[in-house]
Structures are given as C-alpha cells and as structure tokens.
Design a protein around this motif. Structure first.
Motif, short mmCIF file in Angstrom:
data_model
loop_
_atom_site.label_atom_id
_atom_site.label_comp_id
_atom_site.label_asym_id
_atom_site.label_seq_id
_atom_site.Cartn_x
_atom_site.Cartn_y
_atom_site.Cartn_z
N HIS A 1 -3.69 2.89 1.59
CA HIS A 1 -4.97 2.24 1.84
C HIS A 1 -4.84 1.29 3.03
CE1 HIS A 1 -6.89 3.71 -1.87
NE2 HIS A 1 -5.69 3.57 -2.40
N GLU B 1 -3.90 -2.62 2.73
CA GLU B 1 -4.47 -3.25 1.56
C GLU B 1 -3.65 -2.98 0.31
OE1 GLU B 1 -8.49 -2.03 1.26
OE2 GLU B 1 -8.97 -2.57 3.32
N ASN C 1 -4.50 13.53 0.82
CA ASN C 1 -5.66 12.77 0.40
C ASN C 1 -6.86 13.73 0.29
OD1 ASN C 1 -7.45 9.84 1.68
ND2 ASN C 1 -7.41 10.79 -0.32
N LYS D 1 -12.19 10.61 -0.36
CA LYS D 1 -12.40 9.18 -0.20
C LYS D 1 -13.76 8.85 -0.80
CE LYS D 1 -9.52 8.44 3.88
NZ LYS D 1 -9.46 7.94 5.28
N LYS E 1 -11.21 0.74 -1.04
CA LYS E 1 -11.00 2.14 -0.70
C LYS E 1 -10.51 2.85 -1.95
CE LYS E 1 -9.75 1.33 4.14
NZ LYS E 1 -8.69 1.47 5.17
N SER F 1 -9.30 6.48 -3.30
CA SER F 1 -8.86 7.77 -2.79
C SER F 1 -8.30 8.63 -3.91
CB SER F 1 -7.80 7.58 -1.70
OG SER F 1 -8.34 6.87 -0.60
N THR G 1 -17.66 3.19 -1.24
CA THR G 1 -17.56 1.86 -1.83
C THR G 1 -18.95 1.34 -2.15
OG1 THR G 1 -17.65 0.77 0.32
CG2 THR G 1 -15.48 1.38 -0.49
N SER H 1 0.81 -1.22 0.00
CA SER H 1 0.00 0.00 0.00
C SER H 1 0.84 1.26 0.00
CB SER H 1 -0.97 0.01 1.20
OG SER H 1 -2.07 0.85 0.95
N ALA I 1 -7.93 0.01 -3.95
CA ALA I 1 -7.29 -1.09 -3.24
C ALA I 1 -8.14 -2.35 -3.31
CB ALA I 1 -7.03 -0.70 -1.79
N VAL J 1 -2.71 -1.98 -3.40
CA VAL J 1 -3.21 -1.07 -4.42
C VAL J 1 -3.39 -1.87 -5.71
CG1 VAL J 1 -2.79 1.03 -5.75
CG2 VAL J 1 -2.06 0.89 -3.36
#
Length: 735
Positions: free
Chosen positions: A400, A403, A438, A441, A427, A429, A444, A380, A421, A405
């Motif tokens: 993330h 997690e 960032n 977001k 996620k 971003s 999902t 990540s 991710a 990418v």
C-alpha cells in the motif's frame, strides 16, 4: 526476557545487528569548541540545507549561524523594517523558551515567555520574521515540529497584503495535560502519538493519541521528569528527573522502569537515544557525558567535558536542551554548556542502516487451505510463510505504498487476501496468494483508517473503520481492477464514534461492530440494519473502547446454546461475554492481563469453542478453558468467576497485536505477532515452535525440531553421547 535476550531475538528475526563494541571509536574528541556571548537555549540543525549549517538560539533571542566545523560564525540578521527596531528587539530578547527547525519550509520557530511564537525564514543569512503567532493562553515552553511529505498547505501560503510587518495569527487555548509546565514535547508520526513531560509527580510523562481515540499512558515519578527521549521501534522511553539516575521504560508499562542506570553524580539534564547503535547518551549538570549500551544497560564510556567556563566546585548553568544528535551524512553530537558550544564527530565505522518499521508487525492470520501464515508490517510489507517449516514463500513490498497495513482477511475460498491500510488515504486491495498479483483495488469511502474487513457468502466484502460507515464490495465475478463501493448499509448515524472492531456469524446471519465509546451494535446481514445494541453509549456513563470482537461460531450452530454467551468483546483488558437473545445481554466479564491498565489485542478460539486464547499488551499469552463458561442465559454464576486458566507464558517482550488458534494435523497451535518485530508459532502448552524468519527451519510434524524442544534436549543428547563414548573407551577414566 531481558534487554540482552530481546536484542538477540531482534537480530535473529530482522537480520539487524546492534553493535556492542567498545565505544572508543564512536567519537572523535570534541575538536570544535566555540563561545557565544549569551547562554544557549537550543541548537538546531538545518538538515535540509547544503552544506550543513547550525543555528544556536540564545536565552535572549540571538540567532547565530554556524558551519559544520563551528567556525565562520555569523549572527543571523533579523529584518526589522517597518518596525521600530529598538522596540522590536526589546520585546523579543530575554524571553526565549524553545526553538524548532521546520525543514520543509526552511524556517525556524522560536517561542517566548510573551506567549508568542516567532517564525523566521532562514533561506538566507537575513532572518526575516514572516509570521508571529500570539494570544496563547500560556507561554509555550516546548516545541516539536513534524510535516507530511505531501505538498504543504497552511499558514505559510501567505496572501499578498500591503500591511507591513509579519502576518498576525491568533492562537486559541489548548486543553491542559499537566499540572506543571511542560518541559518537553515530542510527536511520533507513525502511531500519531504526542509525548509530553513535566516536573509533576502526578503526570511526569504522558503518551496520548493525537486524535484522542486511545487511552493515555501516564508515568508518575517522584519530582517529575525534566527530559526524555522515545524510540517507537524499540518501544523504549528514557527519562531523567531531578536526580542523577536515568530510567528506561517499556512504552506500555507505566508501573515500573525496565532498568535504572546509575553513574552520574549530579542531575541529568538531557538524554538522547541513538537507535541505530543501541546506545543512550546522557548529560548531567556537571558537564559529564555518558554513553550507555541498551542491551546490557551498562555505561560503556564517560566524557568529562572541559568547558572553559567550568570552575572547581561550581556547577555551570545548563540550558533546557543541551544535546543535539544529528544523524545526517556526517553524524555528530552537539553539546552546549551555558555560552559554549562543542561538537563530537561520530565515526562511521559503527553506523548501521535499518528500517525502523521493517518487521514491525501490525497483524497476522492463518490460511488453513494453503497452510500458510500471512503477516503484515508497518512498512507495508505482506509476507507469506509456510507454516510447516517457517520458510518464507512470498513477499509483497510496498503493498500500500508507504502506508501501514491495518487489517487483513481471506476470501471465502481462502485463495485471495484482502488487506487494508491506514495513515490517511485508505487503500483496500485483493491479492492472489499463489503469485502475489494485485487483483482488485477497492474504492475508498473516506480518508480515514480501515479497522475491520470481513468476507462472507458470495464473496461479499464488508469494510469499516473510522468513517463509521459499512462499505460493501462484490468481488465474486468482477474482472475490473477497480471495484466500486456499495453504501447500501445505512450505518452513518448508528455509531457516534469510530468503529474499531467487527466480526460476523454466518449461521445466525449477524454482524457485530464495536466503537471507541464502547457501543456494540448487532446487525442483520440480510436486511443490512441494526437489530439490537448490547452496550449503548449514554451521557455520563463511559465505556472502554471495543478493541476486538469474537463470535463463538460453534455455539451459534447449536440451538440449545444460543441463549448463552455467543459474542466476546475485548475492552481495556477485560473480556466481556454477551448473549444476542433474551432480555439480559451481559453475562459478565473478567480482567486478563497481570498488570493494571493494559489491553487485550489478541482474541481467538478453537473450532469447538472449548479454548480461548488471549494476547495482551504485556506480551503475555493465556489459554483459558471456556467449555462450560456462560453456556446458558440462567448460568450467571459461572460467568462471575474466571474460567480455568490452562496455560500462560510470556511470548513477547512488547505488545501482542494479533493471536490466532490454528490446527495442523489435528494438533492445536497458537500464532502470535507483536510489535517486538517477531511473529511466532507456539504449542498450546506454551512451547515455542519458532519465529518466522529465523535461520533454522522447523518441521511442524516433528516436535524435536521445535525451538523449545531443541533447547531442552540438546544437553541431554550431549550427556548421552558422552556416556556412550566413555563406555567405548574405558581407559579414559584412568587418565
């Protein structure tokens, strides 16, 4: 590239060293040796307990607890209350096949030939059998356990009941993978792979996706495989069969081993990879332990273990799992030989700490506006590099969380990066490429992997993946950190399988999506609905999964070329050419890799659509001339042949996950990223400019600074300097 060259480049790219020193200091000799009255089937390390304890599981089902020095032994009492103790022990003993420790719930699972699995609570010295799985269609011969770090839910949240004895659970039938009994099973959580082995020559080792969404990799060796070990970050599979040799395989190459290690005199019964040290332990039937160096593929140490039960001329009985490498605070290697158990204490002088997922690239792209290359890693991490010099400009860690990418794209102004991710929760971003902040977001739409993101006019973002839905986000003028998804695209029932690839063509106002079953759907961006299907999934006809899609944007801009092939798809190593209009869509296809059963994961073209660059799972990069290939609907003859192959080189030791053609100062270059921990920049002729992260920077405007040119010109310059020195010192020739 040899293993030696691979490890050198791996060290240069990641900064991680793999020791090559003599292994005399690797072990303290087997100072601990203990005797058990029954043949040992498996030894388990209770790594979640403190202090460290081990449990040996015998062939008859006896469980014994040991401390780290293999003394103060004590049989693990099995609570047999509410049972007839004699009947219980008789039904369990004498039929153990394997055992595994379940660290998060402090239990061990023991499989038996009675087609059952017994679960024991080992929080105390009394092994209370808590659960008994039964009803398997066949006996479980190999076990593996992995758990998520999230709070567990499952069979161990046992409801209150007055019924005595363990909870009884029926286990349904599992589909058949091998024609012979499975002797090893391993789960690789990072890529969600199940790896199994058997003594079947037709399916000696099988690597399969747990979700059955990718093609299986099947290794076929004479007389099958008895043991194996696997390293994802090294892309290394180590196997041993009936004979005395150890074979090393690349994860993606099933046709031939990378190396064959000779040295044992009897059959090898177990192998273990010590990844941090770059070593392999192999153990044979005659109680000989060998240590192999992975880069050099040489045996660096041999131990003839003097177990008391070894008699001259008699081969001792060995269990199915005689080795246990326990890499905790005090790393040790445990070895069993029938009823004896020995432990080797590994010294800490050669220990190295490494993040196996660090530098394991998953995707990469080029930002022409800022002249930057952006890479994404499995750990990540997002990294921004200066393409002119190869210098790191910015790094975003834990982008993330933990997690991986899975995919990236740029906004229409090329100032913001959108990343997605995988590994469960999605996620998405949006990142400011100037400061790494960032910005947004995105909501999902499901807890499944995102495989594609695109951004078109007015900063409308489209994301899709295993949810089989197309979610739309507007990031044009939003000041909110959290952006909600718009599900106006009625795509839920269009693809029957998970969407793996997508691309769009703004000039035609079209979107293309490809799924696991090979189906390709063309959508109109304006109406948000499908207009044609290029490859419809039908019952009885199987199409390979669509890994990549690529619109030929320049051809789409020229109206007289729109009747030709405008879309390319990568499917199981073949590049398929498709037209959008007309009665016939398929213009033909050709296979790219030099080896069978490989895939093309990198697919890109230049701005004029005259060149096609492919990167495949063998690590090869090829540059094709497609300037006259499949230009019109009636031009079917040219599509039956391969387009001219201009350049070809082996860019990486392992699979390429991303490749892209980029332009810098009117010159074409190729960007590639691979799971061999390297992201590289190449000339279109195959000359290596350099690897991002290397110590020596380059100047993209000066070819003399390219890595390939430095290696080529250094001896010439040295010879020229020597000739100049000789001309200035004529007396030197008289010496």
């Amino acid at each position: 590239m040899s293993f030696d060259e691979f490890f050198s480049s791996l060290k240069e790219a990641t900064g991680q060293d793999y020791p090559r020193s003599d292994v005399e200091e690797l072990f303290n000799e087997a100072s601990y040796l203990q005797f058990v009255r029954e043949p040992i089937m498996r030894v388990l390390a209770l790594s979640q307990s403190s202090p460290m304890r081990y449990i040996s599981v015998s062939k008859r089902g006896t469980l014994i607890v040991w401390n780290s020095n293999l003394n103060n032994i004590k049989p693990l009492e099995r609570n047999a209350s509410h049972f007839n103790k004699r009947h219980y022990q008789r039904s369990f003993q004498g039929c153990t096949t394997d055992a595994v420790y379940m660290g998060n719930v402090h239990k061990i699972a023991v499989s038996t030939l009675t087609r059952g699995i017994h679960f024991f609570d080992v929080t105390t010295t009394i092994g209370f059998e808590q659960v008994h799985l039964f009803g398997l269609s066949h006996a479980a011969t190999a076990l593996c356990y992995w758990y998520d770090t999230e709070p567990f839910k499952g069979i161990f949240k046992i409801p209150f009941t007055n019924k005595p004895g363990p909870l009884q659970i029926f286990m349904p039938h599992i589909p058949k993978i091998h024609s012979e009994p499975i002797n090893r099973i391993l789960y690789e959580p990072h890529d969600e792979l199940i790896i199994t082995s058997s003594e079947s020559p037709a399916s000696s080792v099988v690597i399969m996706d747990v979700n059955q969404k990718r093609a299986k990799y099947i290794w076929r060796t004479e007389k099958g495989v008895k043991c194996f070990d696997f390293s994802l970050s090294l892309s290394l599979l180590v196997t041993a069969g009936v004979g005395p040799v150890v074979r090393l395989w690349n994860r993606f190459v099933t046709s031939r081993p990378t190396a064959v290690l000779h040295g044992h005199k009897t059959s090898v019964v177990d192998v273990v990879i010590h990844q941090a040290l770059g070593k392999i332990f192999s153990y044979s039937k005659d109680a000989v332990l060998k240590i192999w160096d992975i880069p050099s593929q040489k045996c660096v140490k041999t131990f003839h273990l003097k177990f008391p039960n070894i008699q001259v001329g008699v081969t001792p009985e060995q269990g199915s799992f005689p080795l246990l490498l326990n890499l905790t605070a005090d790393p040790v290697l445990l070895v069993t030989c029938k009823e004896y158990l020995a432990v080797f204490q590994l010294t800490e002088s050669n220990k190295t700490k490494s993040n196996n997922r660090s530098g394991l690239y998953t995707c990469a792209l080029y930002n022409p506006h800022l002249e930057q290359v952006i890479t994404a890693c499995a750990d990540s991490t997002l990294t921004v590099w200066d393409v002119k010099t190869g210098i790191k400009r910015m790094e975003v860690r834990n982008a993330h969380g933990k997690e991986e990418v899975s995919c990236m794209t740029l906004d229409v102004h090329q100032r913001r990066l959108i990343s997605a991710a995988t590994n469960g929760t999605i996620k998405v971003s949006v990142w400011n490429l100037l400061n790494g902040l960032n910005l947004h977001k995105l909501e999902t739409v499901s807890n499944t992997e995102v495989t594609g993101i695109i951004c078109h006019h007015d900063d409308l973002l489209l994301a899709t993946g295993w949810s089989r839905q197309i979610a739309q986000y507007s990031i044009a003028f939003s000041e909110d950190i959290y952006v909600k998804a718009e599900l106006s695209w009625k795509s839920g029932q269009q693809h029957r399988e998970d969407i793996l690839a997508m691309d769009h063509c703004l000039d035609l106002g079209l979107l293309a999506t490809g799924s696991y079953d090979g189906e390709i759907i063309i959508w109109t961006l304006a109406l948000q609905k499908p207009i044609t299907r290029l490859q419809r999934s039908q019952q009885g006809k199987v199409h390979p999964p669509v890994h990549r899609l690529l619109f030929l944007q320049k051809r789409a801009q020229q109206s007289h070329l729109r009747s030709g092939a405008l879309l390319l798809s990568s499917q199981a190593g073949s590049i398929c050419w498709w037209s959008i209009y007309g009665p016939r869509h398929n213009h033909g296809q050709f296979y790219v890799p030099d080896e069978f059963d490989e895939s093309v994961m990198g697919l890109s073209t230049d701005q004029e659509n005259s060149l096609l660059v492919t990167g495949d799972t063998t690590g090869s990069i090829k540059v094709w001339d497609i300037s006259h290939y499949a230009l019109s609907a009636g031009d079917m003859e040219s599509a039956k042949e391969l387009p001219p192959l201009l350049h070809y080189w082996r860019g990486h030791e392992r699979a390429i996950v991303s490749s892209e053609v980029l332009v810098y100062e009117s010159r074409l270059f190729v960007l590639s990223a691979s799971v061999d921990h390297r992201a590289c920049l190449w000339t279109c002729e195959g000359g290596c400019v350099g690897c991002f992260g290397q110590k020596q920077q380059w100047d993209l405007s000066n070819p003399d600074t390219y890595q390939s040119n430095r290696e080529r010109t250094s001896p010439i310059k040295k010879e020229k300097e020597e000739r100049t020195e000789d001309s200035q010192n004529p007396a030197k020739h008289d010496l």
